[in-house]
Design a protein around this motif. Structure first.
Motif, PDB file in Angstrom:
ATOM      1  N   GLU A  55      39.401  35.196  34.626  1.00 37.07           N
ATOM      2  CA  GLU A  55      40.764  35.334  34.615  1.00 37.07           C
ATOM      3  C   GLU A  55      41.746  34.382  34.812  1.00 37.07           C
ATOM      4  OE1 GLU A  55      40.991  39.581  37.145  1.00 37.07           O
ATOM      5  OE2 GLU A  55      40.127  38.067  38.310  1.00 37.07           O
ATOM      6  N   PRO A  70      31.979  37.366  34.803  1.00 38.43           N
ATOM      7  CA  PRO A  70      33.481  37.456  35.429  1.00 38.43           C
ATOM      8  C   PRO A  70      33.316  37.406  36.933  1.00 38.43           C
ATOM      9  CG  PRO A  70      33.336  39.613  34.059  1.00 38.43           C
ATOM     10  CD  PRO A  70      32.005  38.733  33.725  1.00 38.43           C
ATOM     11  N   ASP A 114      42.646  34.538  40.840  1.00 38.97           N
ATOM     12  CA  ASP A 114      42.248  34.765  39.432  1.00 38.97           C
ATOM     13  C   ASP A 114      41.532  33.729  38.874  1.00 38.97           C
ATOM     14  OD1 ASP A 114      43.808  37.083  39.651  1.00 38.97           O
ATOM     15  OD2 ASP A 114      45.700  36.264  38.794  1.00 38.97           O
ATOM     16  N   GLY A 161      40.011  30.708  32.829  1.00 42.27           N
ATOM     17  CA  GLY A 161      40.360  31.954  31.919  1.00 42.27           C
ATOM     18  C   GLY A 161      40.141  31.972  30.426  1.00 42.27           C
ATOM     19  N   ASN A 202      35.526  38.916  39.775  1.00 44.57           N
ATOM     20  CA  ASN A 202      36.095  39.597  40.149  1.00 44.57           C
ATOM     21  C   ASN A 202      35.578  41.365  39.369  1.00 44.57           C
ATOM     22  OD1 ASN A 202      37.208  38.577  42.396  1.00 44.57           O
ATOM     23  ND2 ASN A 202      38.784  37.607  40.615  1.00 44.57           N
ATOM     24  N   HIS A 249      39.237  40.446  46.005  1.00 48.36           N
ATOM     25  CA  HIS A 249      39.628  39.472  44.677  1.00 48.36           C
ATOM     26  C   HIS A 249      39.990  38.393  45.142  1.00 48.36           C
ATOM     27  CE1 HIS A 249      41.704  39.605  40.682  1.00 48.36           C
ATOM     28  NE2 HIS A 249      42.130  38.439  41.316  1.00 48.36           N
ATOM     29  N   LYS A 300      43.716  32.953  30.322  1.00 40.91           N
ATOM     30  CA  LYS A 300      42.910  33.928  29.749  1.00 40.91           C
ATOM     31  C   LYS A 300      43.259  34.339  28.686  1.00 40.91           C
ATOM     32  CE  LYS A 300      41.433  38.658  30.757  1.00 40.91           C
ATOM     33  NZ  LYS A 300      41.197  39.890  31.997  1.00 40.91           N
ATOM     34  N   GLY A 320      46.640  33.907  41.757  1.00 38.97           N
ATOM     35  CA  GLY A 320      46.050  35.063  42.012  1.00 38.97           C
ATOM     36  C   GLY A 320      45.996  35.381  43.498  1.00 38.97           C
TER      37      GLY A 320
END
Length: 258
Positions: free
Chosen positions: A139, A229, A135, A185, A231, A132, A143, A126
């Motif tokens: 994420e 989470p 990930d 994730g 983000n 951001h 995920k 990511g």
């Protein structure tokens, strides 16, 4: 559904061995496909080292993250890592089963994580920007999959209570559940715990199997631990600290659970 059970106990005739056999039977009878990675039986190499990249130069400086990235991208990972990654991606749910040794998982299981969780698969994915930060934490490439711990310990439940001498069990398992499982994730389900393993007789074993069976039967209905989470707005990025207006009077691990 496809379920991968990664099991870490050296004695097949142990309580853990019996629980593993029960879990596999229960899941298969419910129609699930199950694969078991019995790490001790497999003689799994626990140590992450330069040999995990089969095409590196002998005189090159070993960089664990960079070597992992290059090996994954070019198909140069050792075969044992590759096979476990295939199982991991095949699975809809991951179960890690282990005895708690010195407040954590056995070294062989930690080694499974370190070697199988390659850069570019479980971490290092990511974009990283001012809005951001990769990930991760809700994420990532894992995920949509579910994960659960089955953990045994010789201590009493009260020893792991909020005021217990060993510390709260949720705090002890936080690095595994939030770090190893939620980070890439997984939706992480509450763990199934067996305390005072030295006092498990036939009656207690039957009770444990009944409880564990119910947890396995509801693997897809059980609400996951509501970790925040990363983000989705709760954390300041790129600092990755919880916003000042969320749980302002609190600190510690519990603030990362909604």
């Amino acid at each position: 559904m496809n379920i991968l059970l990664v099991y870490a106990h050296p004695e097949p005739r142990s309580l853990n061995g019996s629980l593993k056999n029960f879990a596999v039977k229960r899941l298969e009878e419910a129609g699930h496909e199950v694969q078991v990675s019995d790490l001790y039986a497999m003689q799994w190499k626990a140590t992450l080292d330069a040999d995990d990249n089969t095409n590196r130069q002998a005189d090159a400086r070993f960089d664990p993250a960079l070597d992992s990235k290059i090996a994954l991208e070019n198909g140069w990972q050792s075969k044992d890592i590759e096979l476990e990654q295939e199982k991991l991606m095949w699975a809809d749910a991951l179960i890690l089963q282990f005895p708690m040794w010195w407040f954590s998982m056995p070294a062989i299981l930690k080694g499974w994580v370190e070697r199988v969780y390659a850069y570019g698969l479980a971490y290092g994915v990511g974009e990283h920007s001012d809005t951001h930060w990769g990930d991760r934490y809700g994420e990532g490439k894992l995920k949509g999959k579910r994960a659960m711990l089955i953990v045994t310990t010789g201590g009493w439940e009260s020893h792991y209570s909020p005021r217990g001498i060993n510390g709260p069990i949720d705090d002890i398992l936080f690095p595994i559940q939030h770090g190893i499982l939620y980070y890439p994730g997984f939706d992480v389900l509450p763990p199934y715990l067996v305390y005072r393993t030295g006092r498990v007789d036939e009656a207690r074993f039957a009770q444990v199997c009944g409880e564990l069976g119910q947890r396995l039967d509801h693997l897809w209905q059980t609400a996951p631990i509501p970790f925040r989470p990363q983000n989705a707005g709760a954390y300041k990025i790129p600092e990755c600290t919880l916003r000042d207006d969320i749980a302002p009077e609190n600190s510690g691990l519990s603030i990362h659970v909604e």
